[in-house]
Design an enzyme around this catalytic site. Structure first.
Site, PDB file in Angstrom:
ATOM      1  N   HIS A  34      71.443  16.509  30.203  1.00 41.82           N
ATOM      2  CA  HIS A  34      70.115  17.125  30.123  1.00 41.82           C
ATOM      3  C   HIS A  34      69.912  17.816  28.780  1.00 41.82           C
ATOM      4  O   HIS A  34      68.813  17.805  28.238  1.00 41.82           O
ATOM      5  CB  HIS A  34      69.876  18.077  31.300  1.00 41.82           C
ATOM      6  CG  HIS A  34      69.438  17.329  32.515  1.00 41.82           C
ATOM      7  ND1 HIS A  34      68.113  17.059  32.778  1.00 41.82           N
ATOM      8  CD2 HIS A  34      70.137  16.727  33.499  1.00 41.82           C
ATOM      9  CE1 HIS A  34      68.031  16.345  33.890  1.00 41.82           C
ATOM     10  NE2 HIS A  34      69.251  16.122  34.350  1.00 41.82           N
TER      11      HIS A  34
ATOM     12  N   HIS B 101      70.756   4.571  36.018  1.00 41.12           N
ATOM     13  CA  HIS B 101      70.032   5.685  35.390  1.00 41.12           C
ATOM     14  C   HIS B 101      70.373   5.705  33.905  1.00 41.12           C
ATOM     15  O   HIS B 101      71.561   5.645  33.542  1.00 41.12           O
ATOM     16  CB  HIS B 101      70.447   7.015  36.010  1.00 41.12           C
ATOM     17  CG  HIS B 101      70.165   7.120  37.480  1.00 41.12           C
ATOM     18  ND1 HIS B 101      69.035   7.709  37.981  1.00 41.12           N
ATOM     19  CD2 HIS B 101      70.873   6.684  38.559  1.00 41.12           C
ATOM     20  CE1 HIS B 101      69.054   7.659  39.312  1.00 41.12           C
ATOM     21  NE2 HIS B 101      70.165   7.041  39.691  1.00 41.12           N
TER      22      HIS B 101
ATOM     23  N   ASP C 106      62.233  13.519  39.680  1.00 40.83           N
ATOM     24  CA  ASP C 106      63.417  14.314  40.016  1.00 40.83           C
ATOM     25  C   ASP C 106      63.074  15.210  41.205  1.00 40.83           C
ATOM     26  O   ASP C 106      61.986  15.802  41.241  1.00 40.83           O
ATOM     27  CB  ASP C 106      63.793  15.174  38.778  1.00 40.83           C
ATOM     28  CG  ASP C 106      65.126  15.894  38.945  1.00 40.83           C
ATOM     29  OD1 ASP C 106      65.350  16.503  40.019  1.00 40.83           O
ATOM     30  OD2 ASP C 106      65.926  15.863  38.010  1.00 40.83           O
TER      31      ASP C 106
ATOM     32  N   GLU D 296      71.452   9.781  50.961  1.00 40.30           N
ATOM     33  CA  GLU D 296      72.685  10.063  50.193  1.00 40.30           C
ATOM     34  C   GLU D 296      73.496  11.133  50.893  1.00 40.30           C
ATOM     35  O   GLU D 296      74.712  11.213  50.720  1.00 40.30           O
ATOM     36  CB  GLU D 296      72.316  10.569  48.793  1.00 40.30           C
ATOM     37  CG  GLU D 296      72.076   9.494  47.779  1.00 40.30           C
ATOM     38  CD  GLU D 296      71.927  10.082  46.391  1.00 40.30           C
ATOM     39  OE1 GLU D 296      70.828  10.568  46.079  1.00 40.30           O
ATOM     40  OE2 GLU D 296      72.901  10.042  45.622  1.00 40.30           O
TER      41      GLU D 296
ATOM     42  N   ASP E 117      74.649   2.422  39.353  1.00 38.18           N
ATOM     43  CA  ASP E 117      74.126   3.794  39.428  1.00 38.18           C
ATOM     44  C   ASP E 117      74.241   4.478  38.063  1.00 38.18           C
ATOM     45  O   ASP E 117      73.237   4.680  37.398  1.00 38.18           O
ATOM     46  CB  ASP E 117      74.852   4.610  40.517  1.00 38.18           C
ATOM     47  CG  ASP E 117      74.000   5.732  41.068  1.00 38.18           C
ATOM     48  OD1 ASP E 117      72.800   5.783  40.749  1.00 38.18           O
ATOM     49  OD2 ASP E 117      74.526   6.560  41.837  1.00 38.18           O
TER      50      ASP E 117
ATOM     51  N   HIS F 131      66.025   6.996  46.491  1.00 31.89           N
ATOM     52  CA  HIS F 131      67.397   7.367  46.838  1.00 31.89           C
ATOM     53  C   HIS F 131      67.315   7.876  48.277  1.00 31.89           C
ATOM     54  O   HIS F 131      66.692   8.909  48.526  1.00 31.89           O
ATOM     55  CB  HIS F 131      67.912   8.474  45.918  1.00 31.89           C
ATOM     56  CG  HIS F 131      68.361   7.974  44.582  1.00 31.89           C
ATOM     57  ND1 HIS F 131      67.515   7.376  43.688  1.00 31.89           N
ATOM     58  CD2 HIS F 131      69.600   7.970  44.003  1.00 31.89           C
ATOM     59  CE1 HIS F 131      68.205   7.033  42.612  1.00 31.89           C
ATOM     60  NE2 HIS F 131      69.470   7.380  42.774  1.00 31.89           N
TER      61      HIS F 131
ATOM     62  N   PRO G 245      61.297  10.967  33.031  1.00 31.37           N
ATOM     63  CA  PRO G 245      60.595  11.475  31.835  1.00 31.37           C
ATOM     64  C   PRO G 245      60.679  12.992  31.788  1.00 31.37           C
ATOM     65  O   PRO G 245      60.530  13.653  32.818  1.00 31.37           O
ATOM     66  CB  PRO G 245      59.146  11.003  32.047  1.00 31.37           C
ATOM     67  CG  PRO G 245      59.246   9.877  33.023  1.00 31.37           C
ATOM     68  CD  PRO G 245      60.405  10.221  33.915  1.00 31.37           C
TER      69      PRO G 245
ATOM     70  N   GLY H 298      67.711  12.484  41.949  1.00 34.79           N
ATOM     71  CA  GLY H 298      68.094  13.872  41.715  1.00 34.79           C
ATOM     72  C   GLY H 298      68.984  14.369  42.840  1.00 34.79           C
ATOM     73  O   GLY H 298      69.250  13.626  43.799  1.00 34.79           O
TER      74      GLY H 298
HETATM   75  P1  IMP Z   1      68.028  10.176  33.630  1.00 33.21           P
HETATM   76  O1  IMP Z   1      66.951  10.151  34.670  1.00 33.21           O
HETATM   77  O2  IMP Z   1      67.959   9.042  32.655  1.00 33.21           O
HETATM   78  O3  IMP Z   1      68.091  11.534  32.926  1.00 33.21           O
HETATM   79  O4  IMP Z   1      69.423   9.946  34.386  1.00 33.21           O
HETATM   80  C1  IMP Z   1      70.195  10.987  34.951  1.00 33.21           C
HETATM   81  C2  IMP Z   1      69.521  11.533  36.198  1.00 33.21           C
HETATM   82  O5  IMP Z   1      69.512  10.534  37.226  1.00 33.21           O
HETATM   83  C3  IMP Z   1      70.262  12.694  36.853  1.00 33.21           C
HETATM   84  O6  IMP Z   1      69.917  13.914  36.252  1.00 33.21           O
HETATM   85  C4  IMP Z   1      69.792  12.611  38.301  1.00 33.21           C
HETATM   86  O7  IMP Z   1      68.521  13.199  38.445  1.00 33.21           O
HETATM   87  C5  IMP Z   1      69.638  11.123  38.508  1.00 33.21           C
HETATM   88  N1  IMP Z   1      70.821  10.558  39.175  1.00 33.21           N
HETATM   89  C6  IMP Z   1      71.857   9.898  38.622  1.00 33.21           C
HETATM   90  N2  IMP Z   1      72.754   9.538  39.555  1.00 33.21           N
HETATM   91  C7  IMP Z   1      72.262   9.960  40.736  1.00 33.21           C
HETATM   92  C8  IMP Z   1      72.729   9.852  42.073  1.00 33.21           C
HETATM   93  O8  IMP Z   1      73.811   9.317  42.400  1.00 33.21           O
HETATM   94  N3  IMP Z   1      71.941  10.429  43.018  1.00 33.21           N
HETATM   95  C9  IMP Z   1      70.759  11.035  42.724  1.00 33.21           C
HETATM   96  N4  IMP Z   1      70.301  11.129  41.490  1.00 33.21           N
HETATM   97  C10 IMP Z   1      71.034  10.600  40.492  1.00 33.21           C
HETATM   98 ZN    ZN Z   2      71.041   6.635  41.578  1.00 30.66          ZN
END
Ligand code: IMP
Ligand code: ZN
Length: 366
Positions: free
Chosen positions: A69, A19, A170, A230, A305, A227, A103, A200
């Site tokens: 965020h 991510h 998300d 989990e 991850d 995902h 996004p 998310g």
């Molecule tokens: P972004 O999408 O670039 O903002 O990366 C961070 C986002 O990825 C977080 O706010 C989560 O929505 C998602 N995320 C990161 N790690 C995990 C995870 O282990 N499980 C589920 N969602 C994750």
């Molecule tokens: Zn992930």
């Protein structure tokens, strides 16, 4: 031990589950959080210790997600995080990455989902120390071993990395917002977007909210990765498998019947060892389902991850797998090579990646 670590670093690797905002550098996080503290947006003292720490607890990880965020509401910051993340993955000898990100709309900051993605792409274009191939038309690189394993920027030999993007839905989003993300992914296909992710907080949201957008993505020919499992939620896992995703991530809580379905359909699993440990999805690493899947020769790929959040790297994940499950050097490089089959990029890219790993095999196994 050191030799094995070095080997894990040298192997050209493929990262399919990372991510963007979870890949932020600690030093950047520290710097940006300090500025936010000075502006009074956050209380810097409340996050300083967590940023400086490497073995973060689960609540501390969630604390940092909240901070990510806030940071991701600024276009320049988003571009910087993307640029640095790719530089860091290339430094690890990652030769292909599917970087996923959600996004974000933020009206008060003039940010739309599209302008957020344009900032990510701006960050990729700004990279100078590494040769980045992110357009869908880029399907061949300099496959020489020097280009793969060196970074002699003075002598003009730079490392190569293919970058493709996955747009994340998300689990907090509405059906309409999820649809908007799929439409955006279709619009940005030529700029390297190759698929859709669902991520998310796994205890938030209902499967039926996302289903229309995921079905639409599939109908439009966009591969999806979910995902999945989990947390224990058998009904959701079954519904996820019903739509035949191209890949799934984590798969920590699957019952035997669902494992049978995953195995018979040969759905590749994105394995994130450190992440699963840190988020307390299992008691200890040696009990991870990696062992069973590896024995069954099931398709899988080792991923980070959130390397920034969990203080890990792709090389470290390979080292962890090798040292826990007794994989040989040859088996590690085969694991990297097998991942080529599961990437969402074109056959041309797959061919180039095969050439890169073959070249490395010849060089490293001499
Ligand atoms: P972004 O999408 O670039 O903002 O990366 C961070 C986002 O990825 C977080 O706010 C989560 O929505 C998602 N995320 C990161 N790690 C995990 C995870 O282990 N499980 C589920 N969602 C994750
Ligand atoms: Zn992930």
């Amino acid at each position: 031990m050191e030799e094995l670590k070095e080997w894990c670093h040298l192997i050209p690797k493929i990262e399919l589950h990372a991510h963007l905002n979870g890949s932020i550098r600690d030093s950047t996080l520290f710097e940006l959080a300090k500025v936010l503290g000075e502006k009074g947006v956050i209380v810097f003292a409340a996050v300083e210790d967590v940023i400086m720490k490497s073995g973060r607890s689960l609540p501390e990880c969630f604390q940092l997600f909240d901070l990510f965020h806030i940071l991701a509401t600024d276009h320049e910051t988003v571009a910087r995080i993307a640029k640095e993340a790719i530089e860091d993955f290339a430094a690890e000898n990652v030769v292909y990455i599917e970087l996923r990100t959600t996004p974000k709309n933020n009206e008060s900051k003039g940010m739309t989902k599209r302008s957020y993605m344009e900032a990510v792409i701006k960050g990729l274009r700004a990279i100078e120390t590494v040769s980045v191939y992110f357009l869908n038309t880029d399907d061949s690189t300099d496959n020489s071993i020097e280009a793969i394993l060196t970074n002699d920027i003075h002598g003009a030999k730079k490392k190569n990395i293919y970058v493709r993007l996955l747009l994340s839905i998300d689990r907090r989003e509405t059906t309409a917002a999820a649809m908007e993300t799929v439409d955006l992914a279709l619009e940005l296909k030529d700029l390297g977007v190759v698929g859709i992710d669902l991520s998310g907080n796994p205890v938030v949201g209902e499967w039926n909210t996302f289903l229309p957008a995921l079905t639409y993505a599939k109908e439009q020919g966009l591969p999806i990765t979910l995902h999945c499992g989990e947390v224990p939620n058998r009904k959701e896992v079954q519904s996820m498998l019903d739509i035949c995703p191209q890949r799934i991530g984590h798969a920590c809580f699957l019952e035997n019947e669902e494992w049978e379905r995953v195995k018979s359909s040969k759905i590749p699993v994105e394995i994130c060892l450190t992440s699963n440990l840190r988020t307390q999805r299992l008691e200890s690493i040696d009990r991870h389902h990696f062992a069973d899947l590896y024995k069954a020769k099931h398709p899988m790929v080792l991923c980070t991850d959130d390397p920034g959040l969990f203080s890990t790297s792709v090389s470290n994940e390979y080292y962890l797998a090798a040292s826990t499950f007794g994989l040989s050097k040859g088996e590690l490089i085969d694991l990297a090579q097998n991942a080529i089959e599961f990437v969402f990029a074109s056959d041309g890219v797959k061919k180039a990646l095969t050439d890169i790993i073959q070249a490395a095999k010849r060089e490293l196994q001499q």
